[in-house]
Design a protein around this motif. Structure first.
Motif, PDB file in Angstrom:
ATOM      1  N   UNK A 182       0.742  -1.015  -0.041  1.00 15.25           N
ATOM      2  CA  UNK A 182       0.124   0.290  -0.145  1.00 15.25           C
ATOM      3  C   UNK A 182       0.430   1.634   0.028  1.00 15.25           C
ATOM      4  N   UNK A 183       1.986   1.391   0.076  1.00 14.04           N
ATOM      5  CA  UNK A 183       2.715   2.504   0.262  1.00 14.04           C
ATOM      6  C   UNK A 183       3.351   2.876   1.277  1.00 14.04           C
ATOM      7  N   UNK A 184       2.809   2.204   2.432  1.00 16.53           N
ATOM      8  CA  UNK A 184       2.485   2.411   3.883  1.00 16.53           C
ATOM      9  C   UNK A 184       4.040   3.180   4.695  1.00 16.53           C
ATOM     10  N   UNK A 185       5.654   1.964   4.489  1.00 16.80           N
ATOM     11  CA  UNK A 185       6.708   2.686   4.456  1.00 16.80           C
ATOM     12  C   UNK A 185       7.336   3.793   4.059  1.00 16.80           C
ATOM     13  N   UNK A 186       7.023   3.267   2.812  1.00 13.32           N
ATOM     14  CA  UNK A 186       7.421   4.838   2.229  1.00 13.32           C
ATOM     15  C   UNK A 186       6.886   6.419   2.504  1.00 13.32           C
ATOM     16  N   UNK A 187       5.090   6.072   2.756  1.00 10.69           N
ATOM     17  CA  UNK A 187       4.607   6.977   3.264  1.00 10.69           C
ATOM     18  C   UNK A 187       4.652   7.386   4.887  1.00 10.69           C
ATOM     19  N   UNK A 188       4.774   6.672   5.381  1.00  9.76           N
ATOM     20  CA  UNK A 188       5.232   7.280   6.995  1.00  9.76           C
ATOM     21  C   UNK A 188       6.557   7.850   6.623  1.00  9.76           C
ATOM     22  N   UNK A 189       7.918   7.402   5.849  1.00  7.62           N
ATOM     23  CA  UNK A 189       9.761   7.701   5.864  1.00  7.62           C
ATOM     24  C   UNK A 189       9.445   9.112   5.477  1.00  7.62           C
ATOM     25  N   UNK A 190       8.334   9.312   4.585  1.00 11.01           N
ATOM     26  CA  UNK A 190       8.252  11.132   4.026  1.00 11.01           C
ATOM     27  C   UNK A 190       7.641  11.209   5.367  1.00 11.01           C
ATOM     28  N   UNK A 191       6.752  11.075   5.922  1.00 12.31           N
ATOM     29  CA  UNK A 191       6.354  11.654   7.066  1.00 12.31           C
ATOM     30  C   UNK A 191       6.761  12.137   8.200  1.00 12.31           C
ATOM     31  N   UNK A 192       8.276  11.424   8.594  1.00  9.88           N
ATOM     32  CA  UNK A 192       9.733  12.030   9.418  1.00  9.88           C
ATOM     33  C   UNK A 192      10.135  12.179   8.994  1.00  9.88           C
ATOM     34  N   UNK A 193      10.442  12.529   8.120  1.00 11.22           N
ATOM     35  CA  UNK A 193      11.398  13.438   6.846  1.00 11.22           C
ATOM     36  C   UNK A 193      12.437  13.235   5.834  1.00 11.22           C
ATOM     37  N   UNK A 194      11.739  12.243   5.111  1.00  6.70           N
ATOM     38  CA  UNK A 194      12.671  11.791   3.963  1.00  6.70           C
ATOM     39  C   UNK A 194      12.374  12.395   2.884  1.00  6.70           C
ATOM     40  N   UNK A 195      13.433  12.531   2.311  1.00  7.24           N
ATOM     41  CA  UNK A 195      13.411  13.848   1.422  1.00  7.24           C
ATOM     42  C   UNK A 195      13.049  12.973  -0.221  1.00  7.24           C
ATOM     43  N   UNK A 196      13.516  11.568  -0.056  1.00  2.00           N
ATOM     44  CA  UNK A 196      12.404  10.861  -1.579  1.00  2.00           C
ATOM     45  C   UNK A 196      12.280   9.694  -1.347  1.00  2.00           C
ATOM     46  N   UNK A 197      11.666   9.213  -2.537  1.00  2.00           N
ATOM     47  CA  UNK A 197      11.098   7.804  -1.809  1.00  2.00           C
ATOM     48  C   UNK A 197      10.413   6.621  -3.251  1.00  2.00           C
ATOM     49  N   UNK A 198      11.613   5.970  -2.810  1.00  4.26           N
ATOM     50  CA  UNK A 198      11.247   5.103  -4.393  1.00  4.26           C
ATOM     51  C   UNK A 198      10.523   3.509  -4.311  1.00  4.26           C
ATOM     52  N   UNK A 199       9.264   4.276  -3.946  1.00  2.00           N
ATOM     53  CA  UNK A 199       8.168   2.313  -4.027  1.00  2.00           C
ATOM     54  C   UNK A 199       8.481   1.591  -4.981  1.00  2.00           C
ATOM     55  N   UNK A 200       8.134   0.100  -4.985  1.00  2.00           N
ATOM     56  CA  UNK A 200       8.740  -1.179  -5.717  1.00  2.00           C
ATOM     57  C   UNK A 200       7.494  -2.466  -5.010  1.00  2.00           C
TER      58      UNK A 200
END
Length: 309
Positions: A182-200
């Motif tokens: 569902x993208x949940x881990x990438x979204x959590x990371x972005x909410x925590x301040x990550x600048x970018x995410x590549x999700x596959x």
């Protein structure tokens, strides 16, 4: 965007005594990671939602649990059934296996009544898109609709890795999320301040769901969602955070090549591992030139934190 056309699926449902649930889940995860687990053994009749639960849940047999996997209607289920029954027999597990047909639309809409806001750690709250929620001060709200993809945040594998993300994601980090669901881990990371995410994910439907969830949470830039088989199709880059919330067998296949995507300080989080196989995965981490920095176990599931030596 064109309206999504719902289709029919073959549901294979295996029911076992609750002590064998974890092993059944591991076997079913080899077939597909998009599982439906029915386990009422820990349901709290006096808890927050006890008085709101359906009568069928209140009267459910708590000594048994079920796991279902869903196959496209056009796929012959016989090979899958043979594998499932063979594995269960080899493990000495008695199970009732049922086969039926379900419509996507019914499944997508009916399960929503059981998905409620979920608190993970001190700050992170996973909230369904359709639920009203008043955030407390300093809470990080992640709005999700898993649709037909795995990842509501409620499973131990997801909760465990989210807990680690809460500790180790730094502002400006780049994130690689393998088996995004569902993208949940990438979204959590972005909410925590990550600048970018590549999700596959290997499932194109999951990729579409993940992309929609990123957008719903306000992340339309510096996010790439795509289809990959293992690491084939993954953008070649060095990432600060790598998440692989899949199953042990797939993680073992990823490990020989994962270091190509790592920096000396990269945090690698491996989840979806039943605890009985944690030592095996730990050994593979070391064998492939990495170091195991720690592990956490929750209700029969283990999350491993690793990095470069």
């Amino acid at each position: 965007m064109a309206a999504y056309e719902y289709s029919e699926w073959t549901q294979i449902k295996a029911t076992v005594r609750t002590p064998f649930l974890d092993r059944l889940t591991a076997v079913m995860s080899v077939i597909d990671t998009g599982l439906m687990i029915e386990d009422y053994s820990d349901f709290n009749l006096h808890g927050m939602y006890g008085e709101l639960a359906e009568d069928s849940i209140l009267k459910a047999d708590r000594t048994v649990a079920s796991v279902s996997v869903f196959l496209p209607a056009e796929q012959d289920p016989e090979e899958t059934l043979a594998y499932l029954k063979g594995q269960l027999a080899a493990d000495g597990i008695e199970a009732t296996v049922d086969v039926g047909t379900v419509r996507e639309e019914d499944w997508v809409n009916n399960w929503k009544q059981f998905y409620k806001p979920l608190h993970i750690g001190d700050r992170i709250v996973i909230v369904p898109k359709w639920e009203k929620y008043d955030a407390a001060k300093d809470e990080i709200i992640v709005r999700m609709d898993p649709g037909l993809a795995f990842g509501t945040g409620s499973h131990e594998t997801t909760k465990g890795i989210i807990g680690m993300l809460g500790e180790y994601v730094k502002k400006g980090d780049s994130v690689l999320d393998l088996g995004t669901g569902s993208g949940i881990l990438g979204i959590v990371s972005m909410k925590l301040g990550a600048a970018s995410c590549n999700a596959y994910d290997i499932d194109p439907i999951a990729v579409d769901v993940a992309r929609e969830n990123f957008e719903f949470n306000g992340f339309t830039e510096n996010v790439e969602c795509g289809v990959s088989d293992l690491l084939a199709g993954v953008k070649k880059a060095k990432y600060d955070i790598i998440c692989a919330n899949i199953v042990a067998d797939i993680i073992l296949r990823l490990l020989p090549d994962i270091s190509v995507y790592m920096k000396p300080e990269t945090e690698l989080f491996l989840s979806g591992i039943i605890s009985e196989r944690a030592d095996e995965v730990m050994g593979a981490v070391v064998k492939n030139g990495l170091i195991a920095r720690g592990a956490r176990e929750d209700n029969g599931w283990t999350v491993i934190r690793a990095g470069l030596v």
